[in-house]
Motif scaffolding. Structure first.
Motif, PDB file in Angstrom:
ATOM      1  N   CYS A 191      30.104  42.369  27.073  1.00 52.40           N
ATOM      2  CA  CYS A 191      31.492  42.841  27.064  1.00 52.40           C
ATOM      3  C   CYS A 191      32.213  42.216  28.259  1.00 52.40           C
ATOM      4  O   CYS A 191      31.682  42.190  29.368  1.00 52.40           O
ATOM      5  CB  CYS A 191      31.538  44.365  27.168  1.00 52.40           C
ATOM      6  N   HIS A 192      33.397  41.709  28.023  1.00 50.02           N
ATOM      7  CA  HIS A 192      34.152  41.048  29.088  1.00 50.02           C
ATOM      8  C   HIS A 192      35.044  42.001  29.889  1.00 50.02           C
ATOM      9  O   HIS A 192      35.814  41.572  30.737  1.00 50.02           O
ATOM     10  CB  HIS A 192      34.989  39.903  28.510  1.00 50.02           C
ATOM     11  N   GLY A 193      34.965  43.278  29.587  1.00 48.99           N
ATOM     12  CA  GLY A 193      35.734  44.253  30.359  1.00 48.99           C
ATOM     13  C   GLY A 193      35.254  44.263  31.807  1.00 48.99           C
ATOM     14  O   GLY A 193      34.061  44.431  32.051  1.00 48.99           O
ATOM     15  N   PRO A 194      36.168  44.066  32.765  1.00 46.27           N
ATOM     16  CA  PRO A 194      35.746  43.988  34.166  1.00 46.27           C
ATOM     17  C   PRO A 194      35.165  45.294  34.718  1.00 46.27           C
ATOM     18  O   PRO A 194      34.475  45.288  35.735  1.00 46.27           O
ATOM     19  CB  PRO A 194      37.023  43.586  34.907  1.00 46.27           C
ATOM     20  N   LYS A 195      35.464  46.420  34.037  1.00 41.89           N
ATOM     21  CA  LYS A 195      34.964  47.708  34.521  1.00 41.89           C
ATOM     22  C   LYS A 195      33.954  48.330  33.558  1.00 41.89           C
ATOM     23  O   LYS A 195      33.611  49.506  33.702  1.00 41.89           O
ATOM     24  CB  LYS A 195      36.130  48.691  34.699  1.00 41.89           C
ATOM     25  N   CYS A 196      33.525  47.557  32.550  1.00 42.59           N
ATOM     26  CA  CYS A 196      32.618  48.096  31.533  1.00 42.59           C
ATOM     27  C   CYS A 196      31.405  48.785  32.175  1.00 42.59           C
ATOM     28  O   CYS A 196      31.016  49.872  31.786  1.00 42.59           O
ATOM     29  CB  CYS A 196      32.167  46.973  30.595  1.00 42.59           C
ATOM     30  N   CYS A 240      38.171  48.407  27.324  1.00 44.09           N
ATOM     31  CA  CYS A 240      37.674  47.234  28.053  1.00 44.09           C
ATOM     32  C   CYS A 240      38.603  46.044  27.834  1.00 44.09           C
ATOM     33  O   CYS A 240      38.832  45.253  28.755  1.00 44.09           O
ATOM     34  CB  CYS A 240      36.245  46.916  27.634  1.00 44.09           C
ATOM     35  N   TRP A 241      39.144  45.911  26.631  1.00 42.33           N
ATOM     36  CA  TRP A 241      40.137  44.853  26.364  1.00 42.33           C
ATOM     37  C   TRP A 241      41.371  45.055  27.245  1.00 42.33           C
ATOM     38  O   TRP A 241      41.868  44.118  27.867  1.00 42.33           O
ATOM     39  CB  TRP A 241      40.489  44.861  24.879  1.00 42.33           C
ATOM     40  N   ASN A 242      41.856  46.295  27.328  1.00 38.53           N
ATOM     41  CA  ASN A 242      43.022  46.596  28.170  1.00 38.53           C
ATOM     42  C   ASN A 242      42.732  46.272  29.635  1.00 38.53           C
ATOM     43  O   ASN A 242      43.563  45.663  30.308  1.00 38.53           O
ATOM     44  CB  ASN A 242      43.422  48.070  28.050  1.00 38.53           C
ATOM     45  N   ASP A 243      41.555  46.658  30.121  1.00 40.59           N
ATOM     46  CA  ASP A 243      41.198  46.391  31.518  1.00 40.59           C
ATOM     47  C   ASP A 243      41.214  44.892  31.784  1.00 40.59           C
ATOM     48  O   ASP A 243      41.678  44.436  32.838  1.00 40.59           O
ATOM     49  CB  ASP A 243      39.799  46.937  31.832  1.00 40.59           C
ATOM     50  N   PHE A 244      40.685  44.120  30.834  1.00 40.92           N
ATOM     51  CA  PHE A 244      40.655  42.657  30.967  1.00 40.92           C
ATOM     52  C   PHE A 244      42.075  42.095  30.984  1.00 40.92           C
ATOM     53  O   PHE A 244      42.411  41.264  31.835  1.00 40.92           O
ATOM     54  CB  PHE A 244      39.868  42.088  29.779  1.00 40.92           C
ATOM     55  N   ALA A 245      42.912  42.563  30.059  1.00 40.74           N
ATOM     56  CA  ALA A 245      44.298  42.077  29.981  1.00 40.74           C
ATOM     57  C   ALA A 245      45.058  42.413  31.266  1.00 40.74           C
ATOM     58  O   ALA A 245      45.770  41.569  31.808  1.00 40.74           O
ATOM     59  CB  ALA A 245      44.995  42.670  28.760  1.00 40.74           C
ATOM     60  N   TYR A 246      44.881  43.651  31.781  1.00 42.95           N
ATOM     61  CA  TYR A 246      45.567  44.035  33.020  1.00 42.95           C
ATOM     62  C   TYR A 246      45.080  43.198  34.192  1.00 42.95           C
ATOM     63  O   TYR A 246      45.856  42.831  35.076  1.00 42.95           O
ATOM     64  CB  TYR A 246      45.379  45.526  33.323  1.00 42.95           C
ATOM     65  N   ALA A 247      43.785  42.862  34.202  1.00 43.83           N
ATOM     66  CA  ALA A 247      43.227  42.091  35.314  1.00 43.83           C
ATOM     67  C   ALA A 247      43.668  40.633  35.277  1.00 43.83           C
ATOM     68  O   ALA A 247      43.786  39.998  36.325  1.00 43.83           O
ATOM     69  CB  ALA A 247      41.694  42.175  35.290  1.00 43.83           C
ATOM     70  N   HIS A 248      43.909  40.082  34.084  1.00 46.17           N
ATOM     71  CA  HIS A 248      44.114  38.633  33.970  1.00 46.17           C
ATOM     72  C   HIS A 248      45.442  38.210  33.366  1.00 46.17           C
ATOM     73  O   HIS A 248      45.618  37.047  33.029  1.00 46.17           O
ATOM     74  CB  HIS A 248      42.963  38.027  33.154  1.00 46.17           C
ATOM     75  N   TRP A 249      46.399  39.134  33.219  1.00 46.25           N
ATOM     76  CA  TRP A 249      47.630  38.775  32.511  1.00 46.25           C
ATOM     77  C   TRP A 249      48.391  37.640  33.174  1.00 46.25           C
ATOM     78  O   TRP A 249      48.988  36.809  32.485  1.00 46.25           O
ATOM     79  CB  TRP A 249      48.531  40.004  32.317  1.00 46.25           C
TER      80      TRP A 249
END
Ligand SMILES: [Zn+2]
Length: 112
Positions: free
Chosen positions: A7-12, A54-63
């Motif tokens: 999973c690519h979620g940074p906080k998974c 996890c998708w949201n966390d990734f988007a917020y981290a890398h937008w």
């Protein structure tokens, strides 16, 4: 052999769920989830993310990086027909009621 992505979620790996617990007694960890590849998640972000969160966390981290990769330097436009105002009137036992809305239709003839 099962094909998977981490999973690519940074906080998974920080979410407190039993399925993320790994390791032997005394040195347990919460580990990033594996995302199995299947027909259901093929061709969607769910092939790389275990959850919407996890998708949201990734988007917020890398937008900011995404915007650098996919900049919008000009606006986009959808051709429409001239909007029409439509008044709808209904008679009820307690009286007449009317409302107006504006009908917006895509002009297919000008679609590129
Ligand atoms: Zn995840």
């Amino acid at each position: 052999m099962t094909v998977f992505n981490w999973c690519h979620g940074p906080k998974c790996h920080t979410h407190h769920t039993v399925d993320r617990v790994r390791g032997v007694k005394g040195s347990k960890v919460l580990r990033t989830r594996k995302v199995k590849q299947n027909n259901w998640n093929a061709n969607s972000f769910f092939s790389h993310f275990c959850s919407q969160g996890c998708w949201n966390d990734f988007a917020y981290a890398h937008w900011e990086e995404f915007i650098r990769l996919h900049p919008r330097t000009e606006c986009l436009e959808t051709p429409i027909k001239d909007p029409k105002k439509e008044t709808h009137t209904h008679d009820y036992s307690w009286g007449r009621h009317s409302y107006t809305n504006t009908k917006i239709e895509v002009d297919e003839s000008r679609q590129s």
